[in-house]
Design a protein around this motif. Sequence first.
Motif, short mmCIF file in Angstrom:
data_model
loop_
_atom_site.label_atom_id
_atom_site.label_comp_id
_atom_site.label_asym_id
_atom_site.label_seq_id
_atom_site.Cartn_x
_atom_site.Cartn_y
_atom_site.Cartn_z
N GLN A 1 7.56 11.49 -7.37
CA GLN A 1 8.31 10.41 -6.59
C GLN A 1 7.25 9.33 -6.76
N LEU A 2 5.96 9.26 -6.97
CA LEU A 2 4.94 8.19 -7.16
C LEU A 2 5.48 7.57 -8.56
N LEU A 3 5.35 8.37 -9.64
CA LEU A 3 5.83 7.73 -10.70
C LEU A 3 7.11 7.29 -10.80
N GLU A 4 8.07 7.60 -10.06
CA GLU A 4 9.29 7.25 -10.19
C GLU A 4 9.73 6.02 -9.31
N LYS B 1 0.94 -1.18 -0.13
CA LYS B 1 0.07 0.07 0.04
C LYS B 1 1.20 1.47 0.28
N ALA B 2 2.25 1.24 -0.55
CA ALA B 2 3.17 2.40 -0.18
C ALA B 2 2.44 3.18 -1.43
N ALA B 3 2.23 2.71 -2.48
CA ALA B 3 1.82 3.69 -3.69
C ALA B 3 0.73 4.45 -3.30
N GLU C 1 -1.59 1.17 -9.86
CA GLU C 1 -3.02 1.83 -10.24
C GLU C 1 -3.05 3.33 -10.10
N PHE C 2 -2.42 4.09 -9.39
CA PHE C 2 -2.50 5.52 -9.27
C PHE C 2 -1.68 6.20 -10.43
N ALA C 3 -0.87 5.38 -11.26
CA ALA C 3 0.04 6.06 -12.13
C ALA C 3 -0.31 6.98 -13.20
N GLU C 4 -1.47 6.68 -13.81
CA GLU C 4 -1.92 7.32 -14.93
C GLU C 4 -2.65 8.53 -14.32
#
Length: 323
Positions: A147-150, A102-104, A156-159
């Motif tokens: 940072q999330l994208l890297e 759940k870190a993302a 599931e949150f990238a887009e």
Amino acid sequence: MITRTLSFLLISIVLTACSVFDPEANLKSEKQLWETAQMHMDDRRYLDTITTLEELDRRFPFGQYADGTQLNLIYAYFKSSKFDLARLTADRFIRLNPDHPKAAYAQYMKGLSSYASNNSIISRYLPGDETGRDLGGARDAINDFTQLLERYPDSEFAEDATLRLIYVRNQLSEYEVNVSRYYIRRGAYLAAVNRARQVVEGYPSTPAVIDALIIMYLGYEALGLPQESQDALFVLSKNYPQYVAGDRGDQRLASGVLYEEGETLAGILTFGFLGSARDLADRLATFSESRRQDASRRPLATLRPAEGVPTIDKPSVVTDVFF
């Protein structure tokens, strides 16, 4: 002896007071506190949820529901508009559990909290141009979403984070253009040029770079620097040729961009120093507004991402301690 007696009395008074004001303090088990928090959460009583989860976190920091407590606190803080606490809790969770499943989610909620912290209560009930005020929270959101994208490019949150990142960058560039127009209005052309250059160099892919290049052209012209003003127009013509007329070295803004056929920048700047500057700033504001509303010249990514995509709900129950 007297000191020990006084200390004993003081401790007795404190314990008695605690039992009077909170008779159930420290009586509920870890499971009971967790179930109470979930009941409050389901009823959308987020302040009660926070109180219970904070008690659970204080008494059982390494218990069975430790991870779930932190994740639910992030969500409850966010829903209660306690954005700074949501960011701090998310940051703590990520630092302690960088590889947690759940870190993302925690990183994404940190980004949402950063941006949401920029919206004041007044702005929510009196909507206006977000780019007309400082967007300090948006700068933190850029860092958080980046940072999330890297770290979690396949989450599931990238887009959605990508779209929000583009949107926030667009807002920041529009804000810088607003500041540049303010300097134009005050006749501070050098300051306007320097602020517009920040847009060109820092946010080159945003639509506001059009306004920034025009402001650089106007500012250099007003400062008596024809070569620099022509350089700004040349860059504009290479990327947005519809706004420029003429050939290299003798270029000018196309008719209808800021002034009509027969009008010249020199003519506008001639009549009254501050008055002309205000007129020029008003024309720039009108141009910016028309450019932002023209959907044919606005990339889809400049639109605010749809709320709830993906759906942000309380995290699923986490019953195991993750190390």
